[in-house]
Design an enzyme around this catalytic site. Structure first.
Site, PDB file in Angstrom:
ATOM      1  N   GLU A   2       0.827  -1.213   0.000  1.00 28.36           N
ATOM      2  CA  GLU A   2       0.000   0.000   0.000  1.00 28.36           C
ATOM      3  C   GLU A   2       0.857   1.257   0.000  1.00 28.36           C
ATOM      4  O   GLU A   2       1.966   1.268   0.548  1.00 28.36           O
ATOM      5  CB  GLU A   2      -0.946   0.016   1.198  1.00 28.36           C
ATOM      6  CG  GLU A   2      -0.256   0.125   2.541  1.00 28.36           C
ATOM      7  CD  GLU A   2      -1.241   0.229   3.686  1.00 28.36           C
ATOM      8  OE1 GLU A   2      -1.492   1.375   4.139  1.00 28.36           O
ATOM      9  OE2 GLU A   2      -1.747  -0.812   4.124  1.00 28.36           O
ATOM     10  N   ARG A  54      -2.339  11.461   6.799  1.00 27.06           N
ATOM     11  CA  ARG A  54      -2.156  10.804   5.498  1.00 27.06           C
ATOM     12  C   ARG A  54      -3.427  10.815   4.658  1.00 27.06           C
ATOM     13  O   ARG A  54      -3.373  10.556   3.455  1.00 27.06           O
ATOM     14  CB  ARG A  54      -1.690   9.353   5.696  1.00 27.06           C
ATOM     15  CG  ARG A  54      -0.281   9.257   6.219  1.00 27.06           C
ATOM     16  CD  ARG A  54       0.112   7.829   6.589  1.00 27.06           C
ATOM     17  NE  ARG A  54       0.077   6.936   5.438  1.00 27.06           N
ATOM     18  CZ  ARG A  54      -0.199   5.645   5.525  1.00 27.06           C
ATOM     19  NH1 ARG A  54      -0.501   5.086   6.678  1.00 27.06           N
ATOM     20  NH2 ARG A  54      -0.180   4.890   4.445  1.00 27.06           N
ATOM     21  N   ARG A  81      -5.434   5.895  -1.177  1.00 28.38           N
ATOM     22  CA  ARG A  81      -4.326   4.946  -1.276  1.00 28.38           C
ATOM     23  C   ARG A  81      -4.277   4.315  -2.661  1.00 28.38           C
ATOM     24  O   ARG A  81      -5.291   4.194  -3.344  1.00 28.38           O
ATOM     25  CB  ARG A  81      -4.470   3.793  -0.265  1.00 28.38           C
ATOM     26  CG  ARG A  81      -4.542   4.192   1.195  1.00 28.38           C
ATOM     27  CD  ARG A  81      -3.182   4.625   1.745  1.00 28.38           C
ATOM     28  NE  ARG A  81      -3.241   4.828   3.188  1.00 28.38           N
ATOM     29  CZ  ARG A  81      -3.659   5.928   3.779  1.00 28.38           C
ATOM     30  NH1 ARG A  81      -4.074   6.962   3.052  1.00 28.38           N
ATOM     31  NH2 ARG A  81      -3.671   6.034   5.093  1.00 28.38           N
ATOM     32  N   HIS A 127     -10.254   4.941   2.057  1.00 28.49           N
ATOM     33  CA  HIS A 127      -9.495   4.076   2.961  1.00 28.49           C
ATOM     34  C   HIS A 127      -9.967   2.629   2.927  1.00 28.49           C
ATOM     35  O   HIS A 127     -10.344   2.043   3.935  1.00 28.49           O
ATOM     36  CB  HIS A 127      -9.481   4.621   4.400  1.00 28.49           C
ATOM     37  CG  HIS A 127      -8.338   4.087   5.196  1.00 28.49           C
ATOM     38  ND1 HIS A 127      -8.468   3.041   6.080  1.00 28.49           N
ATOM     39  CD2 HIS A 127      -7.035   4.442   5.235  1.00 28.49           C
ATOM     40  CE1 HIS A 127      -7.299   2.782   6.630  1.00 28.49           C
ATOM     41  NE2 HIS A 127      -6.405   3.622   6.124  1.00 28.49           N
TER      42      HIS A 127
END
Length: 172
Positions: free
Chosen positions: A133, A144, A148, A163
């Site tokens: 990831e 963050r 992703r 997420h």
């Protein structure tokens, strides 16, 4: 009807309702696969038309060994029912993360490149360590953020902007 018979009827009715809801959930969760294998296993992969993005034909694109690309634009590693998005249609930060992955780094976050466990089981089942990831920075986020890229060993790429609640397969 006695009280015990009424109670048994209510219990049987509730169990039937729960079973029906479980079936509806299984059929609407992904690709309609209700054999317990889950969406995205090798047995459910099939080339179908893209629902998001226009990745274009995969002819000439890098296809991982042992896998073949469907000439109509959808590689066979994309799970049936999963939406797709062309890399060009991703946010600029995601395109930069893809560039860093291809270059082998350097990555801006210490957790970039860690093993992705696929606990959500939304990606095809693969051995532990197959997926890694990487953070896609979110402008204005104090941490963050939720975006992703998950990269597989066979060059497959998946984008999540929530997420890991959902994924889109990234097409070149």
């Amino acid at each position: 009807m006695s009280g015990a018979q009424r109670r048994n009827l209510v219990i049987v009715t509730l169990l039937a309702l729960v079973a029906a809801l479980a079936l509806v959930f299984a059929l609407t969760r992904g690709d309609g696969d209700s054999d317990g294998k889950g969406a995205g296993t090798a047995s459910t992969r099939a080339p179908v038309a893209s629902t998001i993005g226009t990745g274009g034909p995969t002819t000439g694109a890098a296809t991982p060994p042992g896998r073949t690309a469907h000439p109509a634009a959808r590689p066979d590693w994309v799970p049936t029912g999963m939406r797709t998005v062309s890399a060009a249609a991703l946010p600029a930060e995601a395109r930069e993360t893809l560039r860093l992955i291809a270059a082998g780094g350097p990555f801006p976050y210490a957790r970039d490149g860690i093993v992705f466990g696929n606990r959500e089981r939304l990606l095809p089942a693969e051995p532990t360590g197959h997926y890694r990831e990487y953070t896609v920075p979110t402008p204005g986020s104090a941490d963050r953020g939720a975006r992703r890229i998950v990269a597989g060993e066979d060059a497959e790429r998946y984008y999540s902007d929530d997420h890991y609640a959902s994924f889109a397969a990234v097409l070149p």
